[in-house]
Design an enzyme around this catalytic site. Structure first.
Site, PDB file in Angstrom:
ATOM      1  N   LYS A   1      -6.539  -4.244  -6.973  1.00  0.00           N
ATOM      2  CA  LYS A   1      -7.161  -3.059  -6.408  1.00  0.00           C
ATOM      3  C   LYS A   1      -8.124  -2.376  -7.366  1.00  0.00           C
ATOM      4  O   LYS A   1      -9.101  -1.807  -6.945  1.00  0.00           O
ATOM      5  CB  LYS A   1      -6.103  -2.085  -5.925  1.00  0.00           C
ATOM      6  CG  LYS A   1      -5.355  -2.695  -4.753  1.00  0.00           C
ATOM      7  CD  LYS A   1      -4.276  -1.831  -4.237  1.00  0.00           C
ATOM      8  CE  LYS A   1      -3.324  -2.623  -3.416  1.00  0.00           C
ATOM      9  NZ  LYS A   1      -3.977  -3.218  -2.238  1.00  0.00           N
TER      10      LYS A   1
ATOM     11  N   ASP B   1       4.804   2.623  -9.855  1.00  0.00           N
ATOM     12  CA  ASP B   1       3.926   1.620  -9.238  1.00  0.00           C
ATOM     13  C   ASP B   1       2.528   2.243  -9.162  1.00  0.00           C
ATOM     14  O   ASP B   1       2.292   3.162  -8.381  1.00  0.00           O
ATOM     15  CB  ASP B   1       4.455   1.282  -7.836  1.00  0.00           C
ATOM     16  CG  ASP B   1       3.525   0.353  -7.061  1.00  0.00           C
ATOM     17  OD1 ASP B   1       2.453  -0.025  -7.578  1.00  0.00           O
ATOM     18  OD2 ASP B   1       3.877   0.011  -5.915  1.00  0.00           O
TER      19      ASP B   1
ATOM     20  N   TRP C   1       4.866   1.046   0.769  1.00  0.00           N
ATOM     21  CA  TRP C   1       5.115   0.294  -0.469  1.00  0.00           C
ATOM     22  C   TRP C   1       6.302   0.859  -1.221  1.00  0.00           C
ATOM     23  O   TRP C   1       7.129   0.102  -1.748  1.00  0.00           O
ATOM     24  CB  TRP C   1       3.859   0.251  -1.337  1.00  0.00           C
ATOM     25  CG  TRP C   1       2.731  -0.405  -0.625  1.00  0.00           C
ATOM     26  CD1 TRP C   1       1.570   0.168  -0.229  1.00  0.00           C
ATOM     27  CD2 TRP C   1       2.680  -1.772  -0.160  1.00  0.00           C
ATOM     28  NE1 TRP C   1       0.795  -0.747   0.446  1.00  0.00           N
ATOM     29  CE2 TRP C   1       1.453  -1.931   0.501  1.00  0.00           C
ATOM     30  CE3 TRP C   1       3.556  -2.848  -0.231  1.00  0.00           C
ATOM     31  CZ2 TRP C   1       1.076  -3.141   1.091  1.00  0.00           C
ATOM     32  CZ3 TRP C   1       3.187  -4.050   0.343  1.00  0.00           C
ATOM     33  CH2 TRP C   1       1.960  -4.188   0.998  1.00  0.00           C
TER      34      TRP C   1
HETATM   35  C1  LIG Z   1       0.922   0.856  -4.001  1.00  0.00           C
HETATM   36  C2  LIG Z   1       1.171  -0.599  -3.700  1.00  0.00           C
HETATM   37  N1  LIG Z   1       2.278  -1.193  -4.187  1.00  0.00           N
HETATM   38  C3  LIG Z   1       2.534  -2.490  -3.950  1.00  0.00           C
HETATM   39  C4  LIG Z   1       1.696  -3.272  -3.189  1.00  0.00           C
HETATM   40  C5  LIG Z   1       2.027  -4.714  -2.954  1.00  0.00           C
HETATM   41  O1  LIG Z   1       1.248  -5.460  -3.804  1.00  0.00           O
HETATM   42  P1  LIG Z   1       1.253  -7.069  -3.819  1.00  0.00           P
HETATM   43  O2  LIG Z   1       0.553  -7.515  -2.600  1.00  0.00           O
HETATM   44  O3  LIG Z   1       0.534  -7.389  -5.102  1.00  0.00           O
HETATM   45  O4  LIG Z   1       2.668  -7.531  -3.861  1.00  0.00           O
HETATM   46  C6  LIG Z   1       0.534  -2.702  -2.672  1.00  0.00           C
HETATM   47  C7  LIG Z   1      -0.401  -3.516  -1.863  1.00  0.00           C
HETATM   48  O5  LIG Z   1      -1.312  -3.039  -1.245  1.00  0.00           O
HETATM   49  C8  LIG Z   1       0.270  -1.324  -2.927  1.00  0.00           C
HETATM   50  O6  LIG Z   1      -0.829  -0.746  -2.446  1.00  0.00           O
END
Ligand SMILES: Cc1ncc(COP(=O)(O)O)c(C=O)c1O
Length: 353
Positions: free
Chosen positions: A194, A170, A103
């Site tokens: 989450k 994030d 991510w």
């Molecule tokens: C730490 C983190 N950032 C970003 C994301 C991406 O999120 P989204 O699916 O809402 O775009 C995730 C998805 O699992 C994640 O765990």
């Protein structure tokens, strides 16, 4: 319904009360004779939801009015784009990123489209099995971006660096799971799905004074200032995910807030990690010091036991234990709503293997 022990990494378990109240709101919202799904987002009943959903975040995070709270569409992935669009200077823009997983790497990939990106630390060569700590971020950067919890590998930043620039984080997979000084961050974002609600909405908490300085002509829908000016109603917000997120946050507030959630999360993680460390059949993917309280990623060391183990946890009513497809193994996500009893069921299965 025979409720499962839900270890899913997201979308994931939410408090039962949230499911019940959301179901009720779909049938008859606030007793007004209409479903939440059929009223205008400009109606007084929904505006009250949005106002409280924004206010409760600041109460829980202990943030003052320097900060604004937004509920946006597009997932955390859209924030990979909105952050550099809003914060990276149009001329000689430069940002520092910490690469701690897929991510984080996704955020880096998008930021590079806006300017120069320095990856100040990366554990990629070691399969993201730890969180790099040995780096400095100076004032030459427009901002520093990090990922507080790495959902796939089960690593978590235990401390945050002091940086000489704006701090962006994030927090998608550990938002509201532990007490932090949230005022050390200038911008926090998190996909709700989450730990704070259903999929379909993303929380953004931003310090107002950092905006409007990039020198870019930002399309309105991607401009935080526009969303702030319209109190998170620049366009039709995802009404149901916002409402269910509010219910989740109210549940958190009514059950001791973040401090109490953290204590419960620590107890769950301790129970599981102690079994992993005791049991010669299992090991975590990551270094001990960086182990996450939220996502426990682990593997079985004796592959011949896989079928027995998989059958045993499924028979015990456990769901969502498979690891992310990129690394395999297992992942037990211990989000706020997961009860300790569910972890005990898993530990008992592991003990009996
Ligand atoms: C730490 C983190 N950032 C970003 C994301 C991406 O999120 P989204 O699916 O809402 O775009 C995730 C998805 O699992 C994640 O765990």
């Amino acid at each position: 319904m025979n409720k499962k022990h839900n270890f899913s990494a997201g979308p994931c378990i939410l408090p039962q009360e949230v499911f019940e109240k959301s179901a009720q709101a779909i049938l008859d919202f606030n007793g007004i004779g209409l479903s939440l799904l059929e009223i205008s987002h400009r109606s007084k009943d929904f505006v009250a939801v949005m106002d409280e959903a924004r206010a409760i975040v600041k109460r829980l995070m202990n943030l003052n009015d320097d900060y604004e709270v937004l509920y946006l569409g597009g997932g955390a992935s859209l924030q990979f784009v909105m952050v550099p669009f809003n914060l990276m200077k149009s001329e000689n823009g430069k940002a520092a990123y910490l690469d701690t997983g897929v991510w984080a790497a996704g955020a880096i990939k998008e930021a590079k489209k806006f300017g120069s990106v320095d990856v100040v630390g990366s554990s990629k060569e070691d399969n993201y099995s730890y969180v790099p700590k040995d780096y400095n971020v100076g004032s030459e950067y427009d901002y520093f971006h990090c990922t507080s919890n790495n959902t796939i590998y089960g690593t978590q930043m235990k401390t945050f660096p002091k940086v000489d620039t704006l701090m962006v984080c994030d927090m998608s997979s550990d938002i509201f799971s532990r007490e932090l000084d949230f005022s050390q961050f200038d911008l926090i974002y998190a996909g709700a799905q989450k730990n704070m609600g259903p999929a379909g909405v993303t929380l953004v908490v931003v310090k107002k004074e950092i905006l409007g300085k990039s020198g870019r002509d930002i399309p309105s829908i991607l401009d935080y200032s526009q969303h702030i000016a319209k109190e998170s109603m620049y366009n039709t917000p995802p009404v149901f995910p916002v409402y269910a997120s509010l219910l989740t946050l109210q549940h958190l507030e009514n059950n001791g807030g973040i401090a109490a959630a953290e204590a419960r999360n620590e107890a769950k993680a301790k129970l599981l990690y102690e079994e992993i460390d005791r049991n010669p059949l299992f090991e975590t993917f990551c270094k001990k010091e960086d182990r996450s309280l939220m996502n426990v990623s682990f593997r079985l060391l004796d592959e011949s036991k896989k079928e027995t183990f998989d059958n045993a946890w499924k028979t015990a009513g456990i769901s969502g234990l498979n690891g992310h497809r990129s690394i395999g193994g297992y992942r037990a996500s211990l989000y706020n709503a997961l009860p300790l009893e569910s972890v005990q069921v898993l530990v008992d299965v592991m003990k009996n293997l």
